[in-house]
Design an enzyme around this catalytic site. Structure first.
Site, PDB file in Angstrom:
ATOM      1  N   PHE A 155       0.861  -1.187   0.000  1.00 48.73           N
ATOM      2  CA  PHE A 155       0.000   0.000   0.000  1.00 48.73           C
ATOM      3  C   PHE A 155       0.892   1.230   0.000  1.00 48.73           C
ATOM      4  O   PHE A 155       1.754   1.383   0.864  1.00 48.73           O
ATOM      5  CB  PHE A 155      -0.921   0.012   1.221  1.00 48.73           C
ATOM      6  N   ASP A 180       9.108   2.876   1.287  1.00 50.95           N
ATOM      7  CA  ASP A 180       7.935   3.592   1.777  1.00 50.95           C
ATOM      8  C   ASP A 180       7.880   3.383   3.286  1.00 50.95           C
ATOM      9  O   ASP A 180       7.453   2.346   3.773  1.00 50.95           O
ATOM     10  CB  ASP A 180       6.681   3.037   1.099  1.00 50.95           C
ATOM     11  N   LYS A 189       2.739  10.317   8.076  1.00 53.19           N
ATOM     12  CA  LYS A 189       2.040   9.847   9.272  1.00 53.19           C
ATOM     13  C   LYS A 189       2.618  10.437  10.555  1.00 53.19           C
ATOM     14  O   LYS A 189       2.338  11.574  10.898  1.00 53.19           O
ATOM     15  CB  LYS A 189       2.008   8.316   9.303  1.00 53.19           C
TER      16      LYS A 189
END
Length: 401
Positions: A136, A221, A250
């Site tokens: 993702f 990532d 995040k």
């Protein structure tokens, strides 16, 4: 105006289906809803609230910067952005930073940079991007195509080309796919949405070696794994493998929206003036808060505390499982953990989430078969114990029907 869950259905696009609970206040790892019900937060806004809710360092940074300057655009630079960039480069392999607003935007920048680097250095034939099934990387059209979950990318028309996938931890399949026409490989150094799947040492080192062999860039990532989540400042630092490009978001802002792409000077030079940009990227408010979050997390005390909290959670899950026999294993590292349901409860992760909410615990899922936990990195040990007690009540509810 009275704000209710029903108002969501009236005014919001229906791409989300949020809980009936509407939180209105948070402090540390506790949250209260409109009715005054208290929750222990084991979700952390999906690995975002790395210092819990309303941490004094973040609140003070926001207040101080809010009385100085809010926004400039990238026609001018600003002090908080430059301070944060210097701290990111000092603490990592990178020399250069590009700021964005989210993980998807940071990943978009990384992919565009990789393609531009390959075109400039090797020619237009070197355009293949390899990523991994169940990965993702965001919800822009480019990143959702690179993410290895067709359910998220199908149904929007023709997808960006030259993107291929293979299974995570399958080095033979990866070796068969990579070639001299591969421009970049994008991977999570611990898959999050895909089920909390850690890489084997042979796999992640093999990917690095094959990228080197074929002159392909390795993009990590670290949107979910970064800023202390695994017990290292960035997960790559605990794996013995260094990427060429890394993305972070995040937890970087501790709850304030910010993302960044970091890389080496030689790669960065291919994003020349005008090749990419962001109106809000490097916003002074975001960078000031992120600097406070980064300074707080990047300490021996906090990073060591992550490992202590991981063990406390693992011990708690083991004790619950001994009584109720619901998990086949607990996967992950640091405070990115996934309790995998065994065959008796397969596909029922959401049932555990709903039951947890009922008992005053905020949790997550990673697919249909994994209950995911990403609490604050500084969650008090007593809150962990209380959260585990509430989770045990939720497990008992599901087991007993």
């Amino acid at each position: 105006m009275q704000v209710t869950r029903e108002l969501f259905n009236d005014v919001m696009v229906p791409n989300y289906n949020p809980s009936e609970v509407i939180p209105v206040r948070g402090e540390g790892s506790r949250v209260w809803d409109q009715n005054g019900k208290e929750f222990i937060d084991f979700a952390g806004g999906i690995a975002v609230n790395c210092l819990g809710h309303c941490h004094p360092a973040l609140v003070n940074a926001l207040k101080e910067q809010g009385e100085k300057i809010w926004h400039l655009s990238n026609v001018m630079t600003n002090e908080p952005a430059l301070r944060l960039a210097k701290k990111l480069t000092d603490a990592t392999f990178a020399d250069k930073v590009y700021f964005a607003n989210s993980g998807a935007e940071a990943n978009e920048a990384a992919l565009k940079l990789a393609r531009r680097w390959a075109l400039d250095v090797h020619g237009e034939q070197k355009n293949q991007i390899i990523a991994f099934n169940k990965g993702f990387h965001g919800r822009t059209f480019f990143t959702v195509t690179v993410g290895g979950q067709a359910a998220y990318s199908d149904g929007f028309g023709p997808k960006p080309a030259a993107v291929d996938h293979c299974d995570y931890n399958d080095l033979a399949a990866f070796e068969a796919l990579i070639s001299d026409n591969t421009c970049a490989v994008m991977m999570e150094p611990l898959q999050g949405e895909g089920g909390i799947i850690s890489p084997t040492s042979d796999f992640i080192k093999g990917v690095r070696a094959l990228c080197d062999k074929h002159n392909a860039l390795l993009i990590f990532d670290e949107v979910q794994t970064g800023v202390g989540r695994t017990g290292d400042l960035y997960a790559y630092q605990g794996l013995g493998v260094t990427p060429d490009i890394l993305t972070t978001a995040k937890a970087l802002g501790g709850g304030f929206p910010i993302g960044a792409m970091i890389t080496t000077a030689s790669i960065a030079e291919h994003l020349k003036v005008g090749t990419h940009g962001s109106t809000y990227g490097g916003n002074p408010l975001a960078c000031a808060v992120a600097e406070a979050a980064f300074d707080t997390v990047n300490s021996e005390e906090v990073l060591a505390g992550v490992k202590e909290r991981e063990q406390l959670l693992r011990d708690g899950f083991a004790a619950i499982n001994e009584k109720y026999d619901v998990f086949s294993e607990v996967r992950g590292k640091g405070l990115l953990l996934g309790a995998v349901l065994n065959s008796k409860f397969e596909g029922r992760a959401r049932d555990f989430l709903v039951a947890s909410t009922k008992h005053g615990l905020m949790s997550l899922v990673a697919g249909t078969n994994v209950v995911r936990f990403t609490p604050s990195l500084v969650i008090p040990l007593e809150d962990i114990k209380e959260g585990l007690a509430r989770f045990e009540k939720a497990v008992a509810d599901v087991v007993n029907g």
